[in-house]
Design an enzyme around this catalytic site. Structure first.
Site, PDB file in Angstrom:
ATOM      1  N   ASP A 232      59.657 100.248  -1.755  1.00 25.56           N
ATOM      2  CA  ASP A 232      59.556 100.233  -0.305  1.00 25.56           C
ATOM      3  C   ASP A 232      58.440 101.209   0.057  1.00 25.56           C
ATOM      4  OD1 ASP A 232      59.829  99.805   2.372  1.00 25.56           O
ATOM      5  OD2 ASP A 232      61.987 100.137   2.438  1.00 25.56           O
TER       6      ASP A 232
HETATM    7  C1  BGC Z   1      60.386  98.861   5.439  1.00 23.55           C
HETATM    8  C2  BGC Z   1      60.199  97.563   4.698  1.00 23.55           C
HETATM    9  C3  BGC Z   1      58.873  96.931   5.056  1.00 23.55           C
HETATM   10  C4  BGC Z   1      57.768  97.927   4.770  1.00 23.55           C
HETATM   11  C5  BGC Z   1      56.384  97.406   5.123  1.00 23.55           C
HETATM   12  C6  BGC Z   1      59.185  99.790   5.269  1.00 23.55           C
HETATM   13  O1  BGC Z   1      59.300 100.866   6.123  1.00 23.55           O
HETATM   14  O2  BGC Z   1      61.554  99.503   5.005  1.00 23.55           O
HETATM   15  O3  BGC Z   1      61.248  96.681   5.005  1.00 23.55           O
HETATM   16  O4  BGC Z   1      58.694  95.747   4.368  1.00 23.55           O
HETATM   17  O5  BGC Z   1      57.991  99.111   5.529  1.00 23.55           O
HETATM   18  O6  BGC Z   1      56.247  97.289   6.487  1.00 23.55           O
END
Ligand code: BGC
Length: 740
Positions: A232
């Protein structure tokens, strides 16, 4: 150009090039290697529509993304209980992604809704792992059939937002396997997602990005996952440790800091080139498989997708109450009240936010279809305080109208990625409005817009309640479709609506500690908790009304060699066509372990004309009868009785029958000196050994268990059975017969 994803190619790469490949170039791209002609792959959010950002925008610049259709959030789509619809959603998202030259779509999010306070529940499917797994698999199959990879997230046990980068989700192995990993396991084994996104949090003290048990032992060695694991965004604390544990791609990379860390680790002998190459190969595989060839990209039709978003939303909305007020009567006057009718909340905040193509508000849709309907805002959306003028005008409008629809829900500021809620109550001004309007009008329907559970203190005083969650950009049309009766609602709750926050399973522990999130409720989460506690709820899991009624009959079970098949007939007993969701739950009457009263094991939808009957067949696989036994590190099925419950919600069980398993693959009962006499006497498998060793006769005076003395003596283990006259020789012989 030769293959760019084999060992020969890797051998041509320098260490800095390899280090660059395992570190995302920026927020959305993998590295480009010009020297060897390797192109970059783009990934983009998200679960409910594309958020392809302008490359120069900040990660949080949520509005700076391409125009895309905002589909209903997963909280609503899961309520469809409709695999075909989720698959179609996946196809639409895949088509949109390809047209924008996206290789990997960052979704779906499939974490379970452990607490209704969790900030990201709107983005997730359910409190039930079976339902979440089924919805997710259908969605993933759809996206990937379009040649676009997915990133199933957030792996795993990411069930709160506060301190999400550091908090540890602490739980026992059964809870982890049977609840929080189960949907991921289903998707990995069934749909072979291109990637998984490893979550920020830790499990039992080990950060998921460095968790070898999670990322390698379970994911790859047990489940056979062949794809790539990315982090993530910002989840990597120690890049070297992450690669060693099984993470392949850090997102986004930290630029030179990330690559230098890897180069130094290899040079210092801390990270083997073998481990690095393994991750490099997975990145190369991903690029080779999913980087779209720009030549073949075809545009897609946003209007067609909008129409699908409308259909999906309408079919997923959940009718929670209807004392004859819905569908609305065309020949009666209508007051529409609530600022959310004019400024709807149709999507959640954070990374799933879409720059919507064409938002149609409920007010627009209603006034197009019913131009005489009058509207009052009733409250201010971005305030908790009552606005006396608005309230007064709403009450006067309600007095003059034959029927009233109030739009209520959480304001955007309450519910988003990145933080958890602290209350399940609607803003006071909305509850006050509903009270004031119900005092002057007897035909009030409340339409709810919210990403997750809300409390409804006024539920007994209104005549209709329609849960529309966050319905996507076609919110207005879809809501009107249901209110007007053009669509007969078929949604079922994918989560329990409690009566009070204090009734919820993790109430005692959720967010209590910034670093330690202790899952003390264990397996008893969602309806598994309310069932066991016999705790009354506002609306149970699986619940949802229709404009027609259904009747289930003739449940028949067939026990196969590794599954049980349930067949029943469903009849539409009402006056309009409608869709019933048949839910089958399994109640384990056999295994002597902590267990829920019942668990969802399959479901099917059946659409019926008035008076029509159809036969429905559902298969319950071996997993539906299994539990994870940490002692053998495997799933175990026990022979014996299982009640098969067929219902129209988790609390409205209409038919029931017993399946008795006698499968050779089931666990053999273990008898040791610590086994209790009463238990041994009750075991069919022990009878001949008891007889042969003479213990049947020794224990005969206790066998009926009628007196307190008999009960007391049955409740001693074999190792102390000399107290009731058993000899050591008899016990030895018995145990040897049982083990041979
Ligand atoms: C989120 C993800 C997301 C990623 C890219 C993160 O903060 O938890 O779900 O895909 O950002 O935007």
């Amino acid at each position: 150009m030769g293959k760019q994803n084999d060992q020969a190619f890797i051998d041509t790469l320098t260490l800095p090039e390899k280090a660059a490949l395992v570190s995302g170039k920026d927020a959305w791209y993998t590295a480009t290697l010009d020297r060897v002609g390797l192109k970059r792959l783009m990934m983009t959010d998200g679960p409910s529509g594309l958020r392809k950002q302008n490359i120069n925008a900040a990660v949080t610049g949520i509005n700076d993304s391409v125009t895309a259709v905002s589909f209903p959030s997963s909280a609503l789509t899961a309520s469809s209980f409709n695999r075909t619809a989720l698959n179609a959603l996946g196809h639409h998202l895949g088509k949109a992604a390809r047209a924008e030259k996206i290789g990997v779509l960052l979704g779906p999010g499939i974490n379970l809704k452990r607490s209704p306070l969790a900030g990201r529940n709107f983005e997730y499917f359910s409190e039930d792992p079976y339902l979440a797994g089924e919805m997710a698999s259908a969605y993933v199959d759809g996206v990937q059939a379009e040649g676009v990879g997915v990133s199933v997230k957030h792996f795993a046990a990411n069930n709160r937002e506060n301190q999400r980068f550091t908090s540890s989700s602490n739980m026992d192995e059964r809870t982890l396997r049977e609840l929080y990993l189960a949907a991921f396991e289903k998707v990995v084994k069934h749909s072979h997602p291109a990637t998984l996104m490893c979550s920020y949090n830790a499990i039992n003290g080990t950060l998921n990005s460095q968790n070898k048990y999670l990322l390698t032992d379970i994911l790859r060695d047990e489940w056979g996952f062949q794809g790539l694991v990315m982090s993530d965004w910002g989840a990597v604390a120690d890049h070297t440790a992450a690669i060693q544990a099984g993470l392949d791609l850090e997102m986004p990379g930290k630029g030179p800091a990330s690559t230098q860390e890897i180069i130094d680790a290899v040079n210092a002998g801390k990270l083997s080139e073998h481990d690095l190459n393994r991750s490099v190969l997975r990145v190369l595989d991903l690029i080779a498989t999913y980087r779209p060839d720009s030549e073949t990209v075809t545009p897609y039709d946003l209007d067609e997708q909008h129409a699908f978003a409308r259909k999906l939303a309408a079919e997923s909305m959940v009718l929670l109450k209807n004392n004859g007020v819905l569908p609305l009567k065309q020949n009666q006057s209508l007051a529409v009240i609530g600022e959310l009718a004019a400024h709807p909340r149709y999507q959640g905040g954070g990374s799933s936010h879409v720059n919507a193509y064409k938002v149609v508000t409920p007010l627009q849709a209603i006034q197009t279809a019913a131009p005489d309907a009058f509207y009052e805002a009733g409250y201010q959306l971005n305030s908790e305080a009552a606005d006396a003028d608005r309230l007064q005008q709403a009450v006067s409008a309600a007095k003059q109208a034959d029927q009233v629809v109030i739009f209520a829900g959480y304001p955007a500021s309450r519910e988003s990625e990145g933080f958890d809620k602290t209350s399940l109550s609607l803003p006071d001004n909305q509850n006050e409005l509903i009270d004031a309007v119900t005092a002057v009008n007897d035909n009030v329907t409340v339409v709810l817009q919210n990403g997750s559970v809300v409390l409804m203190p006024w539920a007994d005083h209104v005549q209709g309640i329609l849960e529309t969650y966050l319905a996507g950009e076609a919110v207005g049309e879809a809501t009107w479709d249901v209110l007007s009766g053009a669509v007969n609602p078929a949604g079922r709750l994918a989560e329990t609506f409690p009566k009070r926050l204090a009734d919820t399973p993790s109430y005692l522990t959720f967010n209590a500690d910034p670093e330690q999130e202790n899952y003390r409720e264990g397996l008893f989460m969602g309806y598994r908790y309310y069932d066991k506690r016999q705790q009354p709820v506002a609306f149970p899991f699986g619940f949802g009304l229709s404009y027609t009624t259904f009747k289930d009959d003739d449940l028949k079970l067939t026990v196969g060699t590794d599954s049980v098949t349930a067949t029943l007939s469903v009849t539409n007993t009402g006056r309009v066509a409608g869709t019933e969701t048949v839910q089958v739950y399994v109640s384990n009457q056999t295994s002597r372990i902590e267990k829920p009263v019942k668990a969802l094991a399959n479901f099917a939808q059946v659409s019926l004309a008035p008076g029509e009957t159809q036969t429905v067949t559902l298969t319950l696989d071996q997993r539906a009868f299994s539990w994870y036994n940490p002692a053998i590190k495997d799933w175990q099925v026990d022979n014996g009785d299982y009640a098969i419950l067929v219902g129209t919600s988790s609390q409205d069980i209409r038919l029931q029958a017993t399946a008795t398993l006698n499968w050779p693959q089931a666990a053999k009962p273990q008898v040791t000196l610590n086994s209790y006499i009463g238990d041994v006497l009750a075991l069919p498998e022990a009878q001949s050994a008891l007889k042969e060793s003479g213990l049947t006769d020794v224990f005969a005076p206790l066998a009926s268990g009628e007196t307190t003395d008999q009960q007391m003596l049955l409740n001693i283990p074999l190792r102390s059975a000399n107290m009731v006259g058993a000899t050591q020789e008899q016990l030895d012989q018995f145990l040897s017969l049982m083990t041979n």
